[in-house]
Design a protein around this motif. Structure first.
Motif, PDB file in Angstrom:
ATOM      1  N   LEU A 144       0.919  -1.336   0.122  1.00 42.21           N
ATOM      2  CA  LEU A 144      -0.114  -0.043   0.087  1.00 42.21           C
ATOM      3  C   LEU A 144       0.958   1.225   0.116  1.00 42.21           C
ATOM      4  CD1 LEU A 144      -2.601  -1.167   2.470  1.00 42.21           C
ATOM      5  CD2 LEU A 144      -3.161  -0.667   0.291  1.00 42.21           C
ATOM      6  N   CYS A 146       3.561   1.740  -1.478  1.00 40.55           N
ATOM      7  CA  CYS A 146       4.351   2.118  -2.595  1.00 40.55           C
ATOM      8  C   CYS A 146       3.541   2.786  -3.638  1.00 40.55           C
ATOM      9  CB  CYS A 146       4.634   0.449  -3.217  1.00 40.55           C
ATOM     10  SG  CYS A 146       5.855  -0.509  -2.453  1.00 40.55           S
ATOM     11  N   ASN A 147       2.271   3.047  -3.164  1.00 44.45           N
ATOM     12  CA  ASN A 147       1.294   3.892  -4.008  1.00 44.45           C
ATOM     13  C   ASN A 147       1.988   5.348  -4.075  1.00 44.45           C
ATOM     14  OD1 ASN A 147      -0.789   4.296  -5.620  1.00 44.45           O
ATOM     15  ND2 ASN A 147      -1.957   5.023  -3.913  1.00 44.45           N
ATOM     16  N   CYS A 149       4.669   5.902  -5.199  1.00 45.85           N
ATOM     17  CA  CYS A 149       5.410   5.800  -6.635  1.00 45.85           C
ATOM     18  C   CYS A 149       4.696   7.126  -7.279  1.00 45.85           C
ATOM     19  CB  CYS A 149       5.796   4.697  -7.189  1.00 45.85           C
ATOM     20  SG  CYS A 149       4.017   4.048  -7.761  1.00 45.85           S
TER      21      CYS A 149
END
Lengths: 275, 292
Positions: A144, A146-147, A149
């Protein structure tokens, strides 16, 4: 000239006084951790009469410090590394292939992400995460985070666009492939943005409450922030435990701030200017 | 064929970001939009109910109030932070010896989790006799105040705490901008005999337009989306006095399992954010263009 100097001294004195008032909440929190509940009420801003570390012993236990600190560290370190790698790679394509129609569309598609708050996605997200067997799991939490990015790739994109392409072309003539060129030549040049992005995401990931609140249910997977939230439920009326709990949980970020203060202020400011 | 092979690495570079974003953000948004027209409760089968959820959102008293709270908060916070951060940035850009220390102190709350900010200020502003403000008042022989337990002052205090925690960061954004203003402007103004206020009014303030765009944008979206801090400080109370729309969506959608209804609220919320940020960016960028 002399008058000007006096004026500056007066200004400085006034400002320092304002700073002192501004800092009272933090001072109050810290000084209270060495007092008994009774003393906190009777002499709230005074220095402790009998210095005691008893509260800290209780607090360390209340939030299972070492386990939750370990969880926070694990989630933050892996998430931030992944965010940096994924964002930088995505930004490279977004910047260098920006003429291509597909890329133009995907760039716009990612940009929509800035407008969408978590509250609009969390209910279906819960079903998706359940389907992927990623609820109540630290890996799920990392996924989660990593969103981040989306933000990262926009930060990098602007910077890569401004880099001259000569070096990359020279390497290509020498026979280097795109992947090699990116990691060996481009990525090291992105260091200033990487620093900014790391600072941003360390703070966001470490301080995150909502993702953990929604997606982690068992206490052995709890992060430090979440443990404080759980502690509040339990020790709501015992401030002599709650206050040291907060101080302990604050400490990692404070150390991070004291060590990297200039980079943090500079990085956060620059990051927000580019955005 | 060769052209395609050459592009494979680029596609692979972009793929992870697109996949993650699609799973975490895009699919759920579409799904939420779909749910908003149903009476789904998270468990059993559901039916389409047309615009019922939307109508209900606009007519349910506590929902309307939480929308109103969020809007009030999202206007008051950017305005107060901006009004304080610009003068603070000007002062901290001056010649004071301790300006770096001062800057570090003002910036400090920005690194703390907003949940903790809420708890710390709860100790200070609690209506009980334990709260810092009240224990000082009682010590001085005065009456206790209701503070966070008073519906009228709770919102005001929430805004005050938010200003406390955002001021330093936003002053830093302005300081970075002030450092880019060429000293020649000020020298020329001095030759013309401009006062300190004139210099601020005609040079500094207009030149700060780029920082203002960023800062106001961050404050506006940040306060529209605020959840942690109000939740920790007041849990939305007393009554619904400080309940934010974000909290209502969570309690209705996840707490009470009224998924359809919560989804409709979430969409109204998304729409509000999109409209407000578009208008704000247009308006602010125009101010920047006037600089050139």
């Amino acid at each position: 000239m002399k008058r000007r100097k006096t004026l500056l001294h007066v200004q400085e004195a006034v400002m320092l006084l304002i700073c002192a008032v501004f800092f009272i909440p933090i001072y109050y929190l810290i000084v209270s951790t060495f007092k008994t509940q009774n003393e906190i009420v009777k002499a709230p801003l005074a220095l402790p009469a009998h210095f005691t570390l008893m509260n800290y012993a209780k607090a360390f236990q209340a939030i299972s410090f070492f386990r939750s600190f370990g969880n926070s560290l694990f989630v933050t370190a892996i998430s931030v590394t992944l965010i940096v790698v994924i964002s930088a790679m995505a930004a490279y394509t977004l910047a260098r292939k920006r003429e291509a129609r597909v890329v133009k569309f995907l760039d716009w598609y990612l940009f929509l992400g800035f407008l969408i708050p978590l509250q609009t996605t969390m209910i279906p997200l819960f079903s998706i995460m359940k389907g992927l067997k990623l609820t109540n799991s630290l890996l799920g939490l990392i996924f989660l985070h990593c969103n981040g990015c989306v933000f990262g790739s926009f930060l990098y994109k602007g910077f890569i666009k401004a880099l001259p392409e000569d070096l990359e072309e020279a390497a290509r003539i020498d026979g280097a492939g795109t992947t090699r060129i990116f990691w060996k030549i481009v990525f090291p040049l992105l260091k200033p943005i990487t620093t900014t992005l790391v600072i941003f995401n360390v703070m966001w990931t470490w301080n995150d409450f909502l993702y953990t609140y929604l997606f982690i249910s068992s206490s052995d997977k709890s992060t430090l922030i979440m443990q404080v939230y759980n502690g509040v439920g339990q020790y709501y009326n015992d401030w002599s435990v709650m206050m040291p709990v907060l101080v302990i949980a604050l400490l990692p970020m404070v150390i991070f701030y004291l060590i990297l203060q200039n980079q943090i202020i500079g990085g956060l400011t620059m990051g927000s200017m580019k955005n | 064929m060769r052209e395609i092979r050459k592009n494979v690495p680029y596609a692979l570079f972009l793929a992870p970001a697109i996949i993650i974003y699609t799973i975490i953000t895009f699919i759920p948004v579409v799904w939420t939009f779909f749910y908003s027209f149903t009476n789904f409760n998270g468990l059993s089968e559901y039916e389409f109910v047309g615009l019922n959820n939307y109508i209900q959102a606009f007519t349910t008293k506590n929902v309307v109030q939480s929308f109103r709270n969020t809007l009030l908060y999202a206007v008051a916070v950017p305005v107060s932070v901006t009004v304080l951060a610009i003068p603070l940035a000007v002062i901290l850009s001056g010649k004071m010896k301790s300006r770096n220390l001062q800057r570090a102190i003002f910036f400090f709350p920005s690194v703390i989790s907003s949940l903790f900010i809420g708890y710390i200020w709860n100790f200070i502003l609690s209506a009980s006799k334990y709260g810092l403000v009240n224990s000082i008042l009682t010590g001085l022989g005065m009456e206790k105040l209701l503070l966070l337990s008073d519906p009228d002052s709770a919102m005001l205090l929430l805004i005050l705490v938010t200003v406390w925690c955002n001021l330093g960061w936003h002053a830093s954004i302005y300081i970075a901008n002030i450092q880019t203003i060429s000293p020649e402007f000020y020298e020329a103004a001095e030759v013309d005999g401009a006062s300190a206020f004139d210099k601020f009014r005609y040079i500094t303030f207009p030149m700060l337009a780029p920082a203002m765009t960023t800062s106001v944008m961050l404050l506006l979206t940040g306060s529209l989306k605020a959840f942690d801090m109000p939740f920790a400080l007041t849990s939305g109370g007393p009554g619904y006095a400080t309940t934010m729309i974000t909290q209502t969506i969570i309690t209705e959608g996840i707490g009470a399992n009224r998924v359809g209804f919560a989804s409709a609220m979430a969409f109204i919320f998304l729409f509000t954010i999109a409209v407000v940020s578009t208008i704000q960016t247009k308006f602010m960028t125009k101010r920047e263009d006037n600089l050139r």
